[in-house]
Each structure stands twice: as C-alpha cells, then as structure tokens.
Motif scaffolding. Structure first.
Motif, short mmCIF file in Angstrom:
data_model
loop_
_atom_site.label_atom_id
_atom_site.label_comp_id
_atom_site.label_asym_id
_atom_site.label_seq_id
_atom_site.Cartn_x
_atom_site.Cartn_y
_atom_site.Cartn_z
N VAL A 38 0.86 -1.18 0.00
CA VAL A 38 0.00 0.00 0.00
C VAL A 38 0.90 1.23 0.00
N MET A 39 0.86 2.00 -1.08
CA MET A 39 1.65 3.22 -1.17
C MET A 39 1.01 4.30 -0.30
N THR A 40 1.82 4.91 0.56
CA THR A 40 1.32 5.97 1.43
C THR A 40 1.84 7.34 0.98
N VAL A 41 2.41 7.37 -0.23
CA VAL A 41 2.70 8.60 -0.98
C VAL A 41 2.47 8.25 -2.45
N SER A 42 2.48 9.24 -3.31
CA SER A 42 2.41 8.96 -4.75
C SER A 42 3.75 8.38 -5.19
N PRO A 43 3.76 7.30 -5.96
CA PRO A 43 5.01 6.65 -6.33
C PRO A 43 5.88 7.52 -7.23
N GLY A 44 7.18 7.37 -7.07
CA GLY A 44 8.11 8.02 -7.98
C GLY A 44 9.22 8.83 -7.34
N VAL A 82 4.03 -1.24 3.53
CA VAL A 82 3.71 0.17 3.28
C VAL A 82 4.98 0.89 2.88
N ASP A 83 4.81 1.89 2.02
CA ASP A 83 5.96 2.62 1.49
C ASP A 83 5.57 4.08 1.28
N GLY A 84 6.31 4.97 1.96
CA GLY A 84 6.10 6.40 1.75
C GLY A 84 5.90 7.18 3.02
N GLY A 85 6.85 8.06 3.35
CA GLY A 85 6.70 8.91 4.52
C GLY A 85 6.76 8.17 5.84
N ILE A 86 7.46 7.04 5.87
CA ILE A 86 7.48 6.22 7.08
C ILE A 86 8.56 6.70 8.05
#
Length: 215
Positions: free
Chosen positions: A135-141, A173-177
């Motif tokens: 589950v991406m917790t930011v927009s990918p890239g 989860v990936d993003g802002g962790i």
C-alpha cells in the motif's frame, strides 16, 4: 516482529558499500529497490544492473518495487539479477494474474502495489496468489514525500480481507514512514515497513531498530 526494508532510493550511492554493512548489522531483513521507467512514474531510477551489483554485496532479501509500464519487460531481468520479491502495479499490465504466475515459476515471490488513487476492489482476485500487498502511502516516484494518512483505511481493509480469507501475504507500506507513521501503519495491519529518509538521514541502525520494535 516488523520487517524493515530500508529504501536505497534515499541512500548515498557513493557510500553504499559502507551503508550496506551498517544495515547488515541492524535488524533489517530486506533492502527495498525502486525501479522506475520515466513512463508510469515521472522519475527514472535503478534497473537490473543495480540489483545485480547490490546482490553481490549482500544476502539480505532484495524487495524490488517495479514502477514501470508493461512490467513484463523488466521483471525477468530483475529476477535474474537477484531480486527476491518482485512487486508491480497491477494496472500497468493487461495480464496481472499471468505475470504473478510467471514470477512464481522463476522461484521468486510476487507482490502487487496500490497507488494512493487505486482502490483494492478491482484486484482482490489476485490476493489468493500474491506473497505481498504494498500500500503506497505517498504517490510513487519520488522519496521524501509526506505520509498520506487516509491510506491507513486502505491498509486496514487489506488486513481485514487477509484475516477473513486466511490469505498468506505480507502487508507492506511505502512512503513517509518514520517512527510515528510506522506505528500507525502497524496498528492498521502492516508488517513490512519501507523507510528511506527516516533511515538514511538519521543514525541508520537506531532508526531501523526503532521501526523493527513497533507492534
């Protein structure tokens, strides 16, 4: 115990050899490698050559996040290079089910990733055969983005389906962790935390230890 996957997108490539040794001495079990094509996401980053070079320097699990259009064109090269978990975005291929089967035939684990704007309903039929749901917790890239708190509900929804159907996939989860958002994700049902800036802009071992102890 939470699985921590330091994201090499935030590493210092000129110091990567030393950073890999530091990570190896920490509780981290994975290394997260982002592969981008400049089409599905606007950024261009790492490919199979980088995976091969990292593989030569570590025995940690290489968790490869494939952010490309038509992932069939790269997953096999990434697998051959030494990737262990191959996670792609299901909307980028017309044959997601088949691709998961092909990844398994290569002896690798297969995962699917959900962009923040993508609902899980259209791809629930893949849940029985995947090894990981990201589950991406930011927009990918791009790294360094702000955690999207609304995604906690999506993590909880995936966890609910997993428990109700006795599915055997990890929830990543990936993003802002960081320590705070990581705790929110673990409470919602995640057991794999990808962390880039939080790990590499602080003391690497201390940051990884903090995340690994969440429950």
């Amino acid at each position: 115990m939470v699985i921590v996957a330091p994201s090499l997108l935030s590493s210092d490539l000129f110091a990567l050899s030393d950073q890999l040794k530091t990570i190896k001495a920490s509780p981290a079990q994975y290394l997260h490698v982002d592969i981008m094509d400049g089409h599905y996401v606007p950024n261009i980053n790492f490919g199979d050559k980088f995976v091969s070079e990292v593989r030569a320097h570590t025995d940690l699990t290489l968790d490869c996040h494939i952010m490309v259009q038509d992932p069939e064109q790269v997953v096999f090269d990434v697998a051959k290079a030494g990737g262990d978990i191959l996670t792609f975005h299901p909307e980028t291929t017309q044959h997601a089910y088949r691709l998961i089967e092909e990844i398994h035939k290569l002896g690798k684990k297969a995962g699917i990733a959900f962009d923040p704007a993508l609902g899980i309903a259209a791809y629930e039929d893949l849940f029985p055969i995947v090894d990981q749901v990201l589950v991406m917790t930011v927009s990918p890239g791009f790294g360094g983005q702000t955690f999207i708190e609304n995604m906690l509900g999506k993590i909880a929804a995936v966890k609910k389906l997993q428990q109700e159907n006795n599915y055997h996939f990890d929830i990543e989860v990936d993003g802002g962790i960081n320590a705070q958002t990581g705790q929110q994700c673990v409470t919602s049902g995640a057991n794999v935390l990808v962390a880039g800036s939080f790990v590499f802009k602080n003391d690497i071992q201390t940051a990884i230890a903090q995340l690994s102890q969440l429950q």
